[in-house]
Design a protein around this motif. Structure first.
Motif, PDB file in Angstrom:
ATOM      1  N   ASP A 101       0.838  -1.198   0.000  1.00 25.15           N
ATOM      2  CA  ASP A 101       0.000   0.000   0.000  1.00 25.15           C
ATOM      3  C   ASP A 101       0.874   1.249   0.000  1.00 25.15           C
ATOM      4  OD1 ASP A 101      -2.295  -1.584   0.208  1.00 25.15           O
ATOM      5  OD2 ASP A 101      -2.276  -1.513   2.389  1.00 25.15           O
ATOM      6  N   VAL A 102       1.947   1.207   0.803  1.00 31.29           N
ATOM      7  CA  VAL A 102       2.827   2.373   0.934  1.00 31.29           C
ATOM      8  C   VAL A 102       4.277   1.938   0.804  1.00 31.29           C
ATOM      9  CG1 VAL A 102       3.470   4.369   2.349  1.00 31.29           C
ATOM     10  CG2 VAL A 102       1.181   3.372   2.586  1.00 31.29           C
ATOM     11  N   LEU A 103       5.026   2.664  -0.020  1.00 28.29           N
ATOM     12  CA  LEU A 103       6.468   2.497  -0.103  1.00 28.29           C
ATOM     13  C   LEU A 103       7.114   3.697   0.571  1.00 28.29           C
ATOM     14  CD1 LEU A 103       8.870   0.808  -1.326  1.00 28.29           C
ATOM     15  CD2 LEU A 103       8.880   2.506  -3.163  1.00 28.29           C
ATOM     16  N   VAL A 118       3.284  -2.158   4.218  1.00 26.54           N
ATOM     17  CA  VAL A 118       4.352  -1.161   4.090  1.00 26.54           C
ATOM     18  C   VAL A 118       5.652  -1.830   3.700  1.00 26.54           C
ATOM     19  CG1 VAL A 118       5.606   0.713   5.225  1.00 26.54           C
ATOM     20  CG2 VAL A 118       3.247   0.213   5.908  1.00 26.54           C
ATOM     21  N   THR A 119       6.337  -1.238   2.728  1.00 24.99           N
ATOM     22  CA  THR A 119       7.701  -1.610   2.389  1.00 24.99           C
ATOM     23  C   THR A 119       8.584  -0.380   2.565  1.00 24.99           C
ATOM     24  OG1 THR A 119       7.090  -3.373   0.840  1.00 24.99           O
ATOM     25  CG2 THR A 119       9.259  -2.381   0.547  1.00 24.99           C
ATOM     26  N   VAL A 120       9.752  -0.583   3.139  1.00 23.69           N
ATOM     27  CA  VAL A 120      10.723   0.499   3.318  1.00 23.69           C
ATOM     28  C   VAL A 120      11.975   0.135   2.532  1.00 23.69           C
ATOM     29  CG1 VAL A 120      12.056   1.859   4.973  1.00 23.69           C
ATOM     30  CG2 VAL A 120       9.838   0.902   5.648  1.00 23.69           C
ATOM     31  N   ASP A 160      11.239  -3.135  -9.283  1.00 24.85           N
ATOM     32  CA  ASP A 160      10.219  -2.097  -9.342  1.00 24.85           C
ATOM     33  C   ASP A 160       9.113  -2.372  -8.327  1.00 24.85           C
ATOM     34  OD1 ASP A 160      11.701  -1.146 -11.419  1.00 24.85           O
ATOM     35  OD2 ASP A 160      10.275  -1.674 -12.998  1.00 24.85           O
ATOM     36  N   PHE A 161       8.557  -1.286  -7.795  1.00 26.10           N
ATOM     37  CA  PHE A 161       7.413  -1.359  -6.902  1.00 26.10           C
ATOM     38  C   PHE A 161       6.290  -0.516  -7.493  1.00 26.10           C
ATOM     39  CE2 PHE A 161      11.113  -2.073  -4.272  1.00 26.10           C
ATOM     40  CZ  PHE A 161      10.721  -3.082  -3.404  1.00 26.10           C
ATOM     41  N   ALA A 162       5.048  -0.944  -7.263  1.00 29.81           N
ATOM     42  CA  ALA A 162       3.879  -0.182  -7.703  1.00 29.81           C
ATOM     43  C   ALA A 162       2.989   0.078  -6.491  1.00 29.81           C
ATOM     44  CB  ALA A 162       3.123  -0.949  -8.787  1.00 29.81           C
ATOM     45  N   PRO A 163       3.427   0.944  -5.595  1.00 30.85           N
ATOM     46  CA  PRO A 163       2.640   1.204  -4.382  1.00 30.85           C
ATOM     47  C   PRO A 163       1.474   2.139  -4.655  1.00 30.85           C
ATOM     48  CG  PRO A 163       4.574   2.599  -4.398  1.00 30.85           C
ATOM     49  CD  PRO A 163       4.670   1.733  -5.624  1.00 30.85           C
ATOM     50  N   VAL A 176       6.169   7.639   0.102  1.00 34.22           N
ATOM     51  CA  VAL A 176       6.633   8.646   1.057  1.00 34.22           C
ATOM     52  C   VAL A 176       8.140   8.789   0.904  1.00 34.22           C
ATOM     53  CG1 VAL A 176       6.823   9.301   3.490  1.00 34.22           C
ATOM     54  CG2 VAL A 176       4.805   8.059   2.697  1.00 34.22           C
ATOM     55  N   ILE A 177       8.595  10.003   0.638  1.00 40.85           N
ATOM     56  CA  ILE A 177      10.032  10.277   0.602  1.00 40.85           C
ATOM     57  C   ILE A 177      10.465  10.725   1.989  1.00 40.85           C
ATOM     58  CG2 ILE A 177      11.858  11.724  -0.375  1.00 40.85           C
ATOM     59  CD1 ILE A 177      10.259  11.917  -2.948  1.00 40.85           C
TER      60      ILE A 177
END
Length: 437
Positions: A17-19, A41-43, A256-259, A263-264
């Motif tokens: 959902d969120v990268l 969440v992935t960081v 590649d991610f497709a969130p 968030v930077i």
């Protein structure tokens, strides 16, 4: 914001959902509160988590209500200019031709006034109070308890003028809810009987606290992984794919991610990352230094700020960390060899009998600074699914918990705990922002 995984990538990995870009203290707290809200969440982190590339690695870990005065305060612009002539001073600018640095310095000088500084102080103090409350609850028990200490903080003043300035600021701070107490030399000796200070006096903040870094970050990341947060170390962001005013893919060295949301929170590299999306964040990397030594006899028992020298001391059990200075050196500027020596000379002036000769590590790292001292926090136009959490300067440890909760509230549509207008990304417009098709 969806709370179920998106389609898998070409590698079979479920998109989050969120990268969150950045696994420093700010990025980890963004992940913590987003996961609490039910998001996947992935960081991603460009180096090792809690590694030396992160400013969360080598600083003092100061948290609590001390240090809420913004970088941009009356007199700070003149001090910054003096730093052009004194490369070993506590605040300096490495001379170079850089249009972004010139623009930053211009906005910084405009913010160095009483009215703006007072307003920024109120925002930072509010964030620090909220962050301290979060940390107390988070570290009350369990694996993080041993990495948080809350036995107060001292601001030691060596000169009569410095002590007078510190004492004059106490009534206003107390009125704002900061529990300060003025200590003369005998009272300081009673509080710190082992340390032999050569100072005029000190101010004591009973809410001063500290995180033992980098151990806190390592354990916090482990705890987050246990809740389902996916943390990808040594994974650098190399580009973005955008369409229809939204980020569709984040391209990294790990795939590649497709969130649904990005968030930077990449600290000093946030500006470089945002520039890949044609967003200019008015950030300057400020290099700080720390020297970790074997704790000598006569070390202070609690965190200490050596006021006039802008050097901080943090006891970590059998180690003592000495940290400080702020050098606008750019992302690629090499560390100074003179600054650690100048810091040690400051320690020797305040604590002349302290033998800090058994050095364990010397470190330097970059802190992301905005001109007014307030972080960038919130949605980043023109993209509908991009947020930014950066620019926390030298007090990021004490602002990160509140920042993470605010970002989670923004992304989940919850009413934020505080007004985000002073922290808005667009406050230095006009900026070169181009919407891609």
């Amino acid at each position: 914001m969806p709370t179920t995984p998106a389609n898998g990538t070409e590698q079979g990995r479920a998109d989050p959902d969120v990268l969150v870009i950045g696994a420093g203290i700010v990025g980890l707290f963004c992940a913590y509160f987003l996961r609490q809200a039910g998001a996947t969440v992935t960081v991603v982190e460009r180096g090792p988590v809690a590694g030396p590339q992160s400013c969360s690695y080598g600083n003092t870990g100061f948290v609590g209500t001390q240090g809420s005065v913004p970088l941009a305060e009356p007199g700070a612009a003149a001090q910054m200019l003096r730093g052009l002539l004194d490369p070993a001073g506590p605040v300096s600018v490495r001379p170079r031709w850089d249009a972004e640095l010139a623009r930053w310095l211009w906005h910084f000088s405009r913010a160095c006034n009483e009215q703006d500084a007072r307003a920024s102080y109120g925002v930072l103090l509010d964030m620090k109070k909220r962050s301290l409350e979060i940390l107390r609850e988070l570290c009350a028990a369990g694996s993080l308890a041993g990495s948080f200490t809350a036995n107060g903080l001292l601001v030691a003043c060596r000169t009569p003028q410095g002590f007078d300035r510190a004492c004059a600021a106490v009534p206003g701070a107390v009125a704002a809810g900061v529990p300060l107490r003025i200590l003369d030399r005998p009272a300081l000796r009673a509080l710190e009987p082992d340390a032999d200070f050569d100072v005029c006096g000190a101010v004591y903040n009973e809410e001063g606290a500290g995180l033992h870094v980098p151990g806190f970050l390592t354990e916090f990341a482990r705890m987050l992984a246990g809740t389902g947060v996916h943390i990808c170390a040594d994974t650098d962001v190399v580009g973005f794919e955008v369409a229809g005013g939204a980020i569709r893919k984040v391209r990294t060295t790990g795939g590649d991610f497709a969130p649904a949301e990005t968030v930077i929170a990449a600290g000093a590299w946030s500006g470089e990352c945002a520039r890949k999306l044609d967003i200019r964040l008015l950030l300057q990397p400020a290099r700080g230094y720390s020297i970790t030594v074997k704790a000598p006899q006569g070390s202070p028992r609690r965190p200490v700020l050596l006021s006039e020298g802008k050097v901080a001391l943090m006891p970590f059990g059998d180690r003592l960390r000495i940290a400080g200075t702020l050098e606008l050196s750019g992302l690629n500027g090499a560390p100074s060899r003179r600054r650690p020596n100048a810091m040690m000379a400051t320690v020797g002036a305040f604590l002349p009998r302290l033998d800090c000769t058994e050095t364990i590590q010397t470190w330097s790292g970059l802190r992301p600074c905005t001109p007014d001292g307030l972080p960038f926090l919130g949605r980043a136009r023109p993209y509908s699914n991009l947020s930014v959490a950066c620019g926390h300067s030298h007090i990021g440890m004490g602002l990160a918990p509140a920042s993470g909760r605010l970002i989670a509230q923004v992304l989940t549509g919850e009413q934020p705990d505080m007004d985000l207008a002073p922290l808005r990304i667009e406050r230095y417009r006009p900026a070169a922002v181009r919407t891609r098709a």
